[in-house]
Enzyme design. Structure first.
Site, PDB file in Angstrom:
ATOM      1  N   GLN A   1       0.818  -1.205   0.000  1.00  0.00           N
ATOM      2  CA  GLN A   1       0.000   0.000   0.000  1.00  0.00           C
ATOM      3  C   GLN A   1       0.862   1.270   0.000  1.00  0.00           C
ATOM      4  O   GLN A   1       0.563   2.230  -0.703  1.00  0.00           O
ATOM      5  CB  GLN A   1      -0.913  -0.013   1.231  1.00  0.00           C
ATOM      6  CG  GLN A   1      -1.715   1.259   1.465  1.00  0.00           C
ATOM      7  CD  GLN A   1      -2.906   1.378   0.540  1.00  0.00           C
ATOM      8  OE1 GLN A   1      -3.228   0.445  -0.180  1.00  0.00           O
ATOM      9  NE2 GLN A   1      -3.542   2.525   0.545  1.00  0.00           N
TER      10      GLN A   1
ATOM     11  N   VAL B   1      11.089   2.081   5.838  1.00  0.00           N
ATOM     12  CA  VAL B   1      11.304   3.043   6.917  1.00  0.00           C
ATOM     13  C   VAL B   1      10.398   2.747   8.105  1.00  0.00           C
ATOM     14  O   VAL B   1      10.823   2.804   9.258  1.00  0.00           O
ATOM     15  CB  VAL B   1      11.072   4.487   6.415  1.00  0.00           C
ATOM     16  CG1 VAL B   1      11.218   5.502   7.548  1.00  0.00           C
ATOM     17  CG2 VAL B   1      12.048   4.815   5.285  1.00  0.00           C
TER      18      VAL B   1
ATOM     19  N   HIS C   1      -6.790  -2.935   1.622  1.00  0.00           N
ATOM     20  CA  HIS C   1      -7.326  -1.583   1.415  1.00  0.00           C
ATOM     21  C   HIS C   1      -8.515  -1.620   0.462  1.00  0.00           C
ATOM     22  O   HIS C   1      -9.538  -0.977   0.712  1.00  0.00           O
ATOM     23  CB  HIS C   1      -6.237  -0.673   0.855  1.00  0.00           C
ATOM     24  CG  HIS C   1      -6.750   0.584   0.228  1.00  0.00           C
ATOM     25  ND1 HIS C   1      -7.402   1.566   0.937  1.00  0.00           N
ATOM     26  CD2 HIS C   1      -6.717   1.027  -1.071  1.00  0.00           C
ATOM     27  CE1 HIS C   1      -7.744   2.560   0.120  1.00  0.00           C
ATOM     28  NE2 HIS C   1      -7.344   2.246  -1.097  1.00  0.00           N
TER      29      HIS C   1
ATOM     30  N   HIS D   1      -2.863  -0.727  -9.925  1.00  0.00           N
ATOM     31  CA  HIS D   1      -1.585  -0.312  -9.334  1.00  0.00           C
ATOM     32  C   HIS D   1      -0.473  -1.272  -9.743  1.00  0.00           C
ATOM     33  O   HIS D   1      -0.646  -2.485  -9.781  1.00  0.00           O
ATOM     34  CB  HIS D   1      -1.682  -0.261  -7.812  1.00  0.00           C
ATOM     35  CG  HIS D   1      -2.033   1.100  -7.299  1.00  0.00           C
ATOM     36  ND1 HIS D   1      -1.208   2.185  -7.439  1.00  0.00           N
ATOM     37  CD2 HIS D   1      -3.141   1.555  -6.655  1.00  0.00           C
ATOM     38  CE1 HIS D   1      -1.780   3.251  -6.887  1.00  0.00           C
ATOM     39  NE2 HIS D   1      -2.955   2.901  -6.421  1.00  0.00           N
TER      40      HIS D   1
ATOM     41  N   HIS E   1      -2.511   4.961 -12.907  1.00  0.00           N
ATOM     42  CA  HIS E   1      -2.938   3.625 -12.478  1.00  0.00           C
ATOM     43  C   HIS E   1      -4.438   3.424 -12.673  1.00  0.00           C
ATOM     44  O   HIS E   1      -4.901   2.290 -12.825  1.00  0.00           O
ATOM     45  CB  HIS E   1      -2.536   3.366 -11.022  1.00  0.00           C
ATOM     46  CG  HIS E   1      -3.410   4.025 -10.013  1.00  0.00           C
ATOM     47  ND1 HIS E   1      -3.176   5.305  -9.531  1.00  0.00           N
ATOM     48  CD2 HIS E   1      -4.538   3.604  -9.381  1.00  0.00           C
ATOM     49  CE1 HIS E   1      -4.098   5.615  -8.655  1.00  0.00           C
ATOM     50  NE2 HIS E   1      -4.931   4.616  -8.540  1.00  0.00           N
TER      51      HIS E   1
ATOM     52  N   ARG F   1     -18.682   9.373  11.520  1.00  0.00           N
ATOM     53  CA  ARG F   1     -19.526  10.563  11.691  1.00  0.00           C
ATOM     54  C   ARG F   1     -19.905  11.159  10.341  1.00  0.00           C
ATOM     55  O   ARG F   1     -21.027  11.629  10.156  1.00  0.00           O
ATOM     56  CB  ARG F   1     -18.811  11.615  12.541  1.00  0.00           C
ATOM     57  CG  ARG F   1     -18.849  11.346  14.029  1.00  0.00           C
ATOM     58  CD  ARG F   1     -18.286  12.518  14.807  1.00  0.00           C
ATOM     59  NE  ARG F   1     -19.109  13.712  14.684  1.00  0.00           N
ATOM     60  CZ  ARG F   1     -20.148  14.005  15.463  1.00  0.00           C
ATOM     61  NH1 ARG F   1     -20.516  13.166  16.419  1.00  0.00           N
ATOM     62  NH2 ARG F   1     -20.824  15.119  15.286  1.00  0.00           N
TER      63      ARG F   1
ATOM     64  N   LYS G   1     -22.079  21.418  11.431  1.00  0.00           N
ATOM     65  CA  LYS G   1     -21.258  21.200  12.631  1.00  0.00           C
ATOM     66  C   LYS G   1     -20.097  20.237  12.374  1.00  0.00           C
ATOM     67  O   LYS G   1     -19.217  20.095  13.233  1.00  0.00           O
ATOM     68  CB  LYS G   1     -22.123  20.668  13.771  1.00  0.00           C
ATOM     69  CG  LYS G   1     -22.644  19.249  13.577  1.00  0.00           C
ATOM     70  CD  LYS G   1     -23.398  18.783  14.814  1.00  0.00           C
ATOM     71  CE  LYS G   1     -23.854  17.338  14.701  1.00  0.00           C
ATOM     72  NZ  LYS G   1     -24.504  16.870  15.934  1.00  0.00           N
TER      73      LYS G   1
ATOM     74  N   GLN H   1       5.960  11.383   2.266  1.00  0.00           N
ATOM     75  CA  GLN H   1       7.021  12.227   1.717  1.00  0.00           C
ATOM     76  C   GLN H   1       8.251  12.270   2.643  1.00  0.00           C
ATOM     77  O   GLN H   1       9.059  13.196   2.545  1.00  0.00           O
ATOM     78  CB  GLN H   1       6.498  13.657   1.510  1.00  0.00           C
ATOM     79  CG  GLN H   1       5.222  13.755   0.714  1.00  0.00           C
ATOM     80  CD  GLN H   1       5.439  13.576  -0.778  1.00  0.00           C
ATOM     81  OE1 GLN H   1       6.567  13.492  -1.237  1.00  0.00           O
ATOM     82  NE2 GLN H   1       4.368  13.507  -1.536  1.00  0.00           N
TER      83      GLN H   1
END
Length: 511
Positions: free
Chosen positions: A60, A67, A78, A121, A152, A247, A268, A289
């Protein structure tokens, strides 16, 4: 007797209100983000195809896994999450607003579009379509034209068509479940790659144009694709996600705006939406990034370019294609996943030596080292960024290209750009959103930023330019830093577009 067995097993044939029926029970997927997800049997059939199973082997977050050790999740989970959320949002709209005439056929199509939106992808996700394909050698003819502006999403459409055509009775099953292929296949493809103009829609009439805002929202960028990957990426990265997509679904409502039906939300909820866009910015700044992620992506793309013509993949009718030309052959593209990294890394062929050496540096943590980050004095336009990147690279090392006394040349430096924003470039994304109030749920309006908070950002986009050294021994790194210091001393006169933003500390660490 057969019907009695079905009754005992709990599998019943359920007729839906517009001819869609489930001849078997839905399956339940247990997900760390959304909990128990119940999916229609047709969705499960699509998930079980080779074209969808391929997504198990595409990270993904691309190089982010090098890292962030927790970022091991793939496009597979996903995509299932997006299919599930797409169904939850459209079902919520149907329940709250029966007058919209949302059919179960509509719901099933929206779910399929969510499920299949990322089928196209390539290896390491966006690295493939943004960093590799644009630089790959373009062969003449139709393929060259396809590669010019290839994304993609283009491959997602082609892969979806290939999935439908190459999996035996899938079309028959779709029809059995009540889909009308002449309209619904167009509808699904349009939702995957929304043209953004209601005049171009074929799958559904104007009064149902709001359905095109669920999976890929070209109006304001608020869609279930982001809902899932914000929550999922934050979970695996260990970064807090303040946006509550539940929500949004709860308060989502279709309203008429300038003669067009759009998905709107309660006034709201404006702060919740700012949290959505701030989450996007935070994920880009801290992960997508990240300076080490970006240079590893650059190195992988560099290796792919060197290996491109030497990777042979068998496609349709036995035709052999390369790493880049596989995008024109979905049979070959189905075989193309992150596994190509290991294929190159573990190869012994001489023609893959250069690519292999680059990938070996990555796995041994000898990647190019980050030196300094520049911030432009003005916010560059999207089209300006490649020019500014090239302009900066052209003056490194200082002051000319030939080798210096320290042996460094221009080829020893890499300059990359990183843009982080709230999703609408330099614009406030909330300006594109329409709201309704509790007292008048059919009347929409815009919310001015001064009505929200005085603490909102005054700028919604930032571009950074980073300089890396290919030579990573301490002597070369120190020499590179000294050259940059010399460059900075005269940069205000010779190159006034940038300000120094951040020096890295030497010695430069691997991560």
């Amino acid at each position: 007797m057969a019907s009695e067995k079905k009754e005992k097993s709990g599998i019943k044939k359920r007729k839906l209100n517009d001819g869609v029926h489930w001849p078997s029970a839905p399956k339940v997927f247990n997900d760390p983000i959304h909990g128990s997800m119940e999916l229609h049997p047709l969705l499960v059939k699509i998930i079980d195809t080779p074209q969808f199973q391929r997504l198990r082997y595409i990270k993904q977050l691309g190089a982010g896994y090098f890292v962030y050790p927790g970022a091991s999740h793939n496009r597979f989970e996903h995509s299932i999450g997006v299919g599930y959320l797409a169904g939850e949002l459209v079902k919520a709209l149907k329940e709250k607003q029966p007058e919209l005439n949302i059919t179960d056929r509509d719901i099933l199509c929206v779910q399929i579009a969510g499920l299949c939106h990322d089928l196209g992808h390539g290896p390491f996700s966006h690295l493939f379509d943004k960093m590799f394909i644009p630089k790959a050698t373009r062969p003449p003819g139709l393929l060259g034209e396809k590669m010019e502006n290839w994304k993609h999403e283009d491959a997602s459409i082609e892969m979806f068509k290939h999935l439908v055509e190459s999996n035996g009775d899938l079309k028959g099953m779709m029809e059995e479940y009540g889909l009308k292929l002449s309209d619904d296949l167009d509808f699904i493809k349009e939702m995957i790659q929304s043209p953004g103009d209601e005049k171009e829609y074929k799958g559904r009439p104007k009064e149902k144009s709001f359905l095109y805002e669920i999976v890929a929202n070209k109006i304001n960028g608020i869609d279930v694709d982001k809902f899932d990957y914000f929550a999922r990426d934050s979970y695996h990265l260990g970064i807090k996600n303040n946006f509550d997509h539940g929500r949004f679904i709860q308060f989502a409502r279709v309203c008429e705006v300038d003669g067009q039906r759009h998905i709107c939300t309660r006034d709201k909820e404006v702060n919740n939406l700012y949290d959505l866009f701030h989450t996007r910015y935070s994920l880009h700044r801290r992960a997508y990034q990240h300076n080490v992620v970006k240079i590893i992506e650059h190195m992988i793309a560099e290796a792919f370019l060197k290996a491109d013509q030497h990777i042979q993949i068998e496609g349709s009718e036995g035709r052999m294609v390369t790493l880049s030309t596989a995008i024109a052959d979905m049979e070959a593209y189905t075989k193309l996943t992150d596994c190509v990294f290991d294929q190159i890394l573990n190869s012994t062929e001489d023609n893959l030596k250069e690519a292999r050496e680059i990938l070996t540096k990555i796995v041994e943590r000898e990647h190019y080292r980050f030196l300094i980050e520049f911030k432009p004095k003005r916010t560059p336009n999207k089209d300006d960024i490649p020019q500014l990147t090239n302009k900066l690279a052209a003056v490194l090392p200082f002051p000319q290209q030939e080798a210096q006394a320290d042996g460094l040349t221009q080829e020893d430096f890499v300059v990359l750009s990183a843009t982080m924003d709230y999703g609408s470039g330099a614009k406030d994304p909330i300006k594109s959103m329409d709201f309704y109030s509790k007292k008048n749920p059919t009347q929409t309006f815009k919310i001015r930023r001064e009505k929200v908070s005085k603490l909102l950002p005054v700028q919604f986009s930032e571009t950074l330019f980073r300089v890396y050294s290919k030579k990573i021994d301490p002597e070369s790194l120190e020499a590179a830093r000294k050259q940059l210091e010399q460059w900075i001393e005269v940069s205000n006169d010779t190159f006034p577009d940038f300000l120094v933003h951040n020096w890295t500390d030497l010695p430069v660490t691997a991560s």
